[in-house]
Scaffold this motif. Structure first.
Motif, mmCIF file in Angstrom:
data_model
loop_
_atom_site.group_PDB
_atom_site.id
_atom_site.type_symbol
_atom_site.label_atom_id
_atom_site.label_comp_id
_atom_site.label_asym_id
_atom_site.label_seq_id
_atom_site.Cartn_x
_atom_site.Cartn_y
_atom_site.Cartn_z
ATOM 1 N N GLU A 98 0.339 11.084 -21.665
ATOM 2 C CA GLU A 98 0.724 10.716 -23.036
ATOM 3 C C GLU A 98 2.129 11.224 -23.344
ATOM 4 O O GLU A 98 2.936 10.505 -23.938
ATOM 5 N N HIS A 99 2.412 12.433 -22.961
ATOM 6 C CA HIS A 99 3.736 13.013 -23.214
ATOM 7 C C HIS A 99 4.792 12.329 -22.347
ATOM 8 O O HIS A 99 5.909 12.056 -22.809
ATOM 9 N N PHE A 100 4.438 12.034 -21.099
ATOM 10 C CA PHE A 100 5.371 11.298 -20.246
ATOM 11 C C PHE A 100 5.695 9.948 -20.883
ATOM 12 O O PHE A 100 6.850 9.496 -20.854
ATOM 13 N N THR A 101 4.677 9.289 -21.428
ATOM 14 C CA THR A 101 4.855 7.960 -22.023
ATOM 15 C C THR A 101 5.797 8.017 -23.216
ATOM 16 O O THR A 101 6.702 7.179 -23.361
ATOM 17 N N ARG A 102 5.614 8.993 -24.073
ATOM 18 C CA ARG A 102 6.478 9.108 -25.252
ATOM 19 C C ARG A 102 7.925 9.378 -24.852
ATOM 20 O O ARG A 102 8.855 8.781 -25.399
ATOM 21 N N ALA A 103 8.094 10.287 -23.894
ATOM 22 C CA ALA A 103 9.457 10.585 -23.452
ATOM 23 C C ALA A 103 10.111 9.366 -22.822
ATOM 24 O O ALA A 103 11.272 9.043 -23.111
ATOM 25 N N ALA A 104 9.366 8.664 -21.959
ATOM 26 C CA ALA A 104 9.917 7.483 -21.295
ATOM 27 C C ALA A 104 10.254 6.397 -22.303
ATOM 28 O O ALA A 104 11.273 5.695 -22.164
ATOM 29 N N ALA A 105 9.427 6.234 -23.344
ATOM 30 C CA ALA A 105 9.708 5.227 -24.367
ATOM 31 C C ALA A 105 11.055 5.486 -25.029
ATOM 32 O O ALA A 105 11.817 4.544 -25.296
ATOM 33 N N THR A 124 0.841 -1.187 0.000
ATOM 34 C CA THR A 124 0.000 0.000 0.000
ATOM 35 C C THR A 124 0.874 1.232 0.000
ATOM 36 O O THR A 124 2.086 1.168 0.243
ATOM 37 N N GLY A 125 0.260 2.362 -0.294
ATOM 38 C CA GLY A 125 1.015 3.603 -0.303
ATOM 39 C C GLY A 125 0.282 4.674 -1.078
ATOM 40 O O GLY A 125 -0.547 4.381 -1.951
ATOM 41 N N ASP A 126 0.575 5.924 -0.747
ATOM 42 C CA ASP A 126 0.012 7.082 -1.429
ATOM 43 C C ASP A 126 0.938 7.432 -2.589
ATOM 44 O O ASP A 126 2.028 7.983 -2.384
ATOM 45 N N LEU A 127 0.528 7.115 -3.809
ATOM 46 C CA LEU A 127 1.415 7.273 -4.955
ATOM 47 C C LEU A 127 1.527 8.711 -5.435
ATOM 48 O O LEU A 127 2.262 8.981 -6.385
ATOM 49 N N THR A 128 0.833 9.631 -4.779
ATOM 50 C CA THR A 128 1.089 11.046 -5.064
ATOM 51 C C THR A 128 2.333 11.530 -4.323
ATOM 52 O O THR A 128 2.758 12.670 -4.526
ATOM 53 N N ARG A 129 2.915 10.659 -3.511
ATOM 54 C CA ARG A 129 4.147 10.983 -2.794
ATOM 55 C C ARG A 129 5.296 10.206 -3.434
ATOM 56 O O ARG A 129 5.337 8.965 -3.348
ATOM 57 N N PRO A 130 6.234 10.875 -4.101
ATOM 58 C CA PRO A 130 7.291 10.167 -4.827
ATOM 59 C C PRO A 130 8.062 9.170 -3.977
ATOM 60 O O PRO A 130 8.430 8.094 -4.474
ATOM 61 N N ALA A 131 8.291 9.492 -2.710
ATOM 62 C CA ALA A 131 9.024 8.549 -1.856
ATOM 63 C C ALA A 131 8.267 7.242 -1.690
ATOM 64 O O ALA A 131 8.872 6.161 -1.599
ATOM 65 N N MET A 148 -6.773 16.140 -8.185
ATOM 66 C CA MET A 148 -6.930 15.463 -9.467
ATOM 67 C C MET A 148 -5.624 15.416 -10.258
ATOM 68 O O MET A 148 -5.272 14.394 -10.851
ATOM 69 N N LEU A 149 -4.896 16.506 -10.276
ATOM 70 C CA LEU A 149 -3.621 16.511 -10.995
ATOM 71 C C LEU A 149 -2.577 15.672 -10.282
ATOM 72 O O LEU A 149 -1.739 15.033 -10.928
ATOM 73 N N ASP A 150 -2.628 15.648 -8.960
ATOM 74 C CA ASP A 150 -1.692 14.804 -8.212
ATOM 75 C C ASP A 150 -1.911 13.326 -8.519
ATOM 76 O O ASP A 150 -0.973 12.578 -8.790
ATOM 77 N N ALA A 207 1.479 9.306 -11.900
ATOM 78 C CA ALA A 207 1.884 8.598 -13.111
ATOM 79 C C ALA A 207 3.318 8.939 -13.498
ATOM 80 O O ALA A 207 4.076 8.067 -13.945
ATOM 81 N N TYR A 208 3.685 10.199 -13.336
ATOM 82 C CA TYR A 208 5.047 10.623 -13.684
ATOM 83 C C TYR A 208 6.078 9.904 -12.821
ATOM 84 O O TYR A 208 7.070 9.350 -13.333
ATOM 85 N N PHE A 209 5.849 9.887 -11.535
ATOM 86 C CA PHE A 209 6.833 9.281 -10.654
ATOM 87 C C PHE A 209 6.778 7.756 -10.696
ATOM 88 O O PHE A 209 7.792 7.093 -10.411
ATOM 89 N N PHE A 210 5.638 7.194 -11.098
ATOM 90 C CA PHE A 210 5.591 5.755 -11.374
ATOM 91 C C PHE A 210 6.500 5.436 -12.550
ATOM 92 O O PHE A 210 7.293 4.477 -12.502
#
Length: 251
Positions: free
Chosen positions: A166-173, A66-73, A115-117, A123-126
């Motif tokens: 979508e942009h994160f996905t393209r960059a990560a790819a 478990t964990g709050d994924l809005t927290r990068p740590a 909502m943005l978090d 998603a970004y930090f995932f």
């Protein structure tokens, strides 16, 4: 990559305790994978435990995290704990999201931030942790929404929060390509889950149904096989968002 099955693979699923995430977890176990199942809060633990039991009934190793994924740590800890429990992660799937249907003029700053978090920051930090901790030739898959290709009212913070991914996905790819890691996103149509019904009126539900084949909403059973494909034979697809919605909308 030569092995294109999940036999012996290690799969981590954010939001893997119920609904679509739960079905993905069950399918992964049936296909031979060990599964790390993330759930968000105590309110969803019972369903996560049911998913874990199904994974173990399939003869595979599972673990609840478990964990709050809005927290990068806590995202970093999720990957670290998942790897410690089942081994280095081969496939990371992020199904986490939060839906809000509300006019822009009524949206509070707190609602916007949440909502943005949940939809973008988590998603970004995932993706960041997946890029650091997923095995070479691994797969990273994020669930988005077909509202990215629609033009409607009320979902500014939901579709708007998902759209950066979508942009994160393209960059990560591109950034993970040297390690053979594919990075994709799947954008379902409105899904037949409590998340959708909580936001809509019966009249709008009927309209959404009318926009897809068979006059129906997207089922989680329509999406889970696509995730399975991307995690195995579909590895050559990368940097893409796949709109899977029965003709509901497209670009």
């Amino acid at each position: 990559m030569t092995t294109r099955t999940l036999e012996g693979k290690k799969v981590l699923i954010a939001g893997g305790g119920k609904n679509l995430g739960g079905l993905i977890a069950r399918r992964a176990a049936t296909a031979g994978a060990d599964v790390a199942i993330h759930y968000n809060s105590a309110s969803s633990r019972a369903e996560a435990e049911e998913t874990l039991a199904a994974v173990e009934a399939a003869g595979r190793t599972g673990v609840l995290l478990t964990g709050d994924l809005t927290r990068p740590a806590e995202v970093e800890q999720l990957f670290t704990d998942g790897a410690a429990a089942i081994g280095t992660i081969d496939v990371a799937v992020n199904t986490v999201g939060k839906v809000l249907r509300k006019p822009i003029v009524e949206t509070t700053e707190a609602e916007y931030d949440e909502m943005l978090d949940v939809n973008a920051k988590a998603a970004y930090f995932f993706l960041k942790e997946a890029g650091k901790q997923v095995a070479d030739h691994g797969k990273v898959i994020t669930i988005l929404t077909s509202l990215l290709g629609a033009f409607t009212d009320g979902y500014a913070t939901y579709a708007g929060g998902k759209s950066p991914v979508e942009h994160f996905t393209r960059a990560a790819a591109k950034e993970f390509a040297d390690r053979g890691i594919s990075v994709t996103a799947v954008a379902p149509g409105p899904m037949d889950t409590p998340f959708f019904y909580d936001q809509e009126t019966p009249e709008r539900v009927a309209f959404h149904k009318s926009q897809a084949m068979g006059n129906q909403l997207t089922q989680i059973e329509d999406i889970a096989p696509i995730v399975s494909f991307l995690a195995t034979e579909g590895w050559w697809i990368t940097g893409q968002t796949i709109f899977a919605n029965g003709g509901y909308t497209t670009r």
